[in-house]
Each structure stands twice: as structure tokens, then as C-alpha cells.
Design an enzyme around this catalytic site. Sequence first.
Site, mmCIF file in Angstrom:
data_model
loop_
_atom_site.group_PDB
_atom_site.id
_atom_site.type_symbol
_atom_site.label_atom_id
_atom_site.label_comp_id
_atom_site.label_asym_id
_atom_site.label_seq_id
_atom_site.Cartn_x
_atom_site.Cartn_y
_atom_site.Cartn_z
ATOM 1 N N GLU A 283 -25.905 13.788 -2.744
ATOM 2 C CA GLU A 283 -27.296 14.185 -2.488
ATOM 3 C C GLU A 283 -28.192 13.310 -3.165
ATOM 4 O O GLU A 283 -29.250 12.940 -2.912
ATOM 5 C CB GLU A 283 -27.627 15.661 -2.452
ATOM 6 N N CYS B 288 0.912 -1.190 0.032
ATOM 7 C CA CYS B 288 -0.044 -0.036 -0.062
ATOM 8 C C CYS B 288 1.015 1.280 0.067
ATOM 9 O O CYS B 288 0.863 2.101 -0.989
ATOM 10 C CB CYS B 288 -0.847 0.190 1.339
ATOM 11 N N LYS C 254 -0.265 5.245 -6.092
ATOM 12 C CA LYS C 254 -1.549 5.297 -7.159
ATOM 13 C C LYS C 254 -2.361 6.463 -6.935
ATOM 14 O O LYS C 254 -2.804 7.062 -7.969
ATOM 15 C CB LYS C 254 -2.206 3.891 -6.774
ATOM 16 N N CYS D 152 -1.746 1.722 -3.045
ATOM 17 C CA CYS D 152 -2.668 2.896 -2.630
ATOM 18 C C CYS D 152 -2.165 4.331 -2.715
ATOM 19 O O CYS D 152 -2.628 5.231 -3.418
ATOM 20 C CB CYS D 152 -3.355 2.559 -1.185
ATOM 21 N N TYR E 77 -8.473 -3.977 -11.384
ATOM 22 C CA TYR E 77 -8.700 -2.590 -10.886
ATOM 23 C C TYR E 77 -7.227 -1.825 -10.766
ATOM 24 O O TYR E 77 -7.011 -0.731 -11.176
ATOM 25 C CB TYR E 77 -9.193 -2.322 -9.426
ATOM 26 N N GLU F 298 -6.766 1.466 -13.083
ATOM 27 C CA GLU F 298 -6.315 2.718 -12.386
ATOM 28 C C GLU F 298 -4.903 3.173 -12.932
ATOM 29 O O GLU F 298 -4.784 4.410 -13.130
ATOM 30 C CB GLU F 298 -6.060 2.355 -10.798
ATOM 31 N N HIS G 175 -26.968 20.157 -0.605
ATOM 32 C CA HIS G 175 -27.015 20.870 -2.056
ATOM 33 C C HIS G 175 -25.933 21.872 -2.395
ATOM 34 O O HIS G 175 -25.742 22.747 -1.434
ATOM 35 C CB HIS G 175 -28.506 21.434 -2.083
#
Length: 510
Positions: A490, A74, A82, A79, A216, A220, A485
Site C-alpha cells: 500500500e 530453472c 533457489k 529458480c 543475482y 541469492e 491496509h
Amino acid sequence: MCRTCRCNGETCSGSHLHNLCRKRKNEYDLLVIGGGSGGLACAKEAAQFGRKVAVLDYVEPSPQGTIWGLGGTCVNVGCIPKKLMHQAALLGSALKDAQHYGWNISQPVHHTWSVMAQAVQNYVKSLNWGHRVQLQDKKVKYFNVKGSFADPHTVRGLTKAGKETVITADNIVIATGGRPKYPTDIAGAREYGITSDDLFWLKESPGKTLVVGASYVSLECAGFLTGIGLDTTVMMRSIPLRGFDQQMASLVTEHMESYGTKFLKRCFPTKVEKLKSNRLQVTWKNADLNKEETDSFDTVMWAVGRAPDTKTLNLETIGVKTNSETGKIIVDASEATSVPHIYAVGDITEGRPELTPTAIAAGKLLAQRLFGQSSELMDYDNVPTTVFTPLEYGCVGLSEEAAVQRHGSDNIEVYHAYYKPLEFTVAERDAAQCYMKMVCLREREQRILGLHFIGPNAGEVIQGFALGIKCGATYPQMMKTVGIHPTCAEEVTKLHITKRSGLDATVTGC
């Protein structure tokens, strides 16, 4: 070879080393093999209880010679780098948007790989140092050695220089994670190709790149390479993002194609050759056209899955059972292996999600059960995750396919919407793949089984909703939630059109 044994702070050596060690008390309460996310979390948590803890970590160089520091996949090759390179690509898109918002950006805009790479690598090295300092502060002993089991309580560690250290512990946790696979049946694959273990540590731009695989990791990396202006192609044999919701996976790849990433679908490579120009010529079979095709690239990156890093551990000698197909260690709900006092956490374990946060949580909980009188087990259900493609995909819970398989199509209701982020409007960006869906049980309570979101900041959106779904949130409760909002998130609180209805799910109005 120099051999030393560390027993109760003493040093002993000689031909009777093993027997001497076994007669004495084990030196450590806990030994963790693997200094990645799960292993470090487990070690540090155990140290909090005043236990004597050691961490053993060693990075075997990649076939291309890439190495890195303490912290695991990681931190070093996953992670963290990346996400930072993904951010670099997002900034490139923002520069294009900026002109619509009144910013005068001189064209053409150019990206310098070496500047980005150096900054990312410097940050990663700061994390390596931070982990070393944390272990020292918590009085966790760190060994930079490659470990293998001598018996269920004894690990032999070998330094890069060939010095052997023998370490004994009452409890041992295996947390060595995985490494990228290389194809074994493709000529030149290992000799000329790289993996994610190498990409983030390249000093110079990879140039025109072929990424093989549709995981993935593949999407990615291809996404941010495209985003920083590189000619990038993804070669996929079958489906993208296996294990994820396939409607969402298709939208992710559709967006990537519109973004500029090329896709070679239903194709598989047969050989990689180095040309006199130093470019790599790749030959592949196109299954749809039933013919052989070829092209040349500066870099070929394999992203065809990961394999557990167990080959040097000597697991078979001590009886730790693994899955014969995957090579992963078989554990029970308490992370215990088939051998008493030996446990495993993280990517090395069979049937667990290959995610940093689950490894960290499992490691901490294991230490609490071993030394803190806890009985709490890791809950692997409803774990949220995000794929950091150019248009991010975040999800939590079941995919639509998994929900149908588990409950039957007549017993689930899917609420969905195509929406346009406000930020996309002025910038005139296409929002055709901005989509979300909520998979619910159809019965009166309508418990939410899964939530899927494609759009900007998907990880931030899904992280918030993950709590509600973990707590058993229902569709009526979600509808009573007041949205913020104007945000993309939302729209989740306003989902009202079902797939079953066949009505247009495009959001209108602000």
C-alpha cells in the site's frame, strides 16, 4: 558406432544415410533442441496445433559431475531450488521473530542441510517426471541425446552410450540456455570450485563458503547460505547486481552485511589450492589495499556469469550467426536466426532477458506464429523480476539510471519512501533498507517508467503493479488506487515525496 535415421516412422541405416534422409520428407514439423522452460513451452504449444513435435535434451555433467533431469536450469539448478532454499532461510529468521510474538523456541536452533537438500531434490525430481508425462500426454517425442546440426533441417543426436540418431524437421528451435562460467585464468578454479549447477545437489552442507561474483545468482545463494547459519563471504570485483538500479543494489548488499554475510569488495581471486585438511585456500588481490590476502574455506562457488550452451551444436557449419563476444545467437523480433526455419528462444538469444517467464512466453508465441496463424511478437519491455536475497528486491521497468540516460534528469521525477513493514515492529527488526521508488516522466501525465521495491515478498508486490505499468499507468492513476491496509504494497499507492524536494522520505504513522 550404431547409426539409425528416423524418417516417416521408418528406420534406415548405412553409408548413404544422409542422402536418403534428404530425399524424403522431414519426419517432424518442429524439433526443439533443449528441454528447458522455453523449449518445452514451445514444443507443447506446437503440439496443441496437432503438429508432429520432438524435443531433444541432454545434460552435460558439470565439471564436478553433477547431472539432473528434464526441465532445464530453472527447474533443476535455478529458480525452483533457489526459492525453496531461500524459504528455508526465511523460516530461520521467522524463528527469531517468533520469540517476540510469544513463541517459546528452545535455543540454539540448528539447521540440517541434508534434510533440506533431500526434500528440495525430491521435489525437483517430481517436476522432471511431470515434464516427461506432459510431453507423453501431448504426443511430443522426447530424445535424451546431445544434438548437433548436420544441415539446416537435420540434427544428429548422440546418446550417452554412443548411439547416433538422425532427426529431420521442417522447423528447428534452439533453446539450449546457458551454463555457469568458470574463470579460465585462476589456478585451481575449475578443479576445486563449484557453481550453482552443483550447489543445490550437494548431499552435505557446503560449510564455510566463499561465493565469487556479485550477480543475482551470487547474492541469492550467499543470502540463503547465511540464513541457514553458514559462514558465508561474497567476493566482488566491482559493483553488485550489474544492470539493476544501483541505489537498490547498494541497499540489498547493505542489508546482507547487517544480516551476517561478509563482503570482500574490490577483490579478485588469483588461485585456489587444496590443503591437507581438504579445505580450500583462496588467495586474492585486494585492489584498494594493493596487497595479496588469503583465507581458507570448505567450499568455493563461482558465480561470475553464464555462457550460452552452443559449443556442440555445430552452428557455424549451417550459418547460424552468433555474437562473437557473448556467443549468443542473434535473432530478430520473431526469434528467427540468420538461417530460414531455424529459430532460438530463451537465454541462448542475444539481447533478451535471462528469465524463465520470458522464455516461456516467447516459446509459446513462436509456436503460435509457426502453426497457429498468429502474428503476435514477444514484448520484452516492462518485464518484472525479483532478486530473492534475504530482503527481496523486485522491479519492473527502467532503473533510475536508465531513465535519466533515456530522458534526461530534468525530465524525470522520482517518488520514494523508506518504510517499516508492520511485521518488523514487534520483532524489533531493522528496516533501514526497506525502500521503494517510482520513476516517472515529469511531464503532466507522469507516466510511470519504473517501480522498485525492497522488502518482504517483493515478487508478490511487483507482480501486481507490473500489469498497471505494462498498461501505461501514470502517477495520478497510482495515487487514485486505494491501498490494502496494513500491507507493504500500500505504501506504493501513497508515494508523494520526490527526490528533487530533498525532504525526508521516511514513512511515519501506520
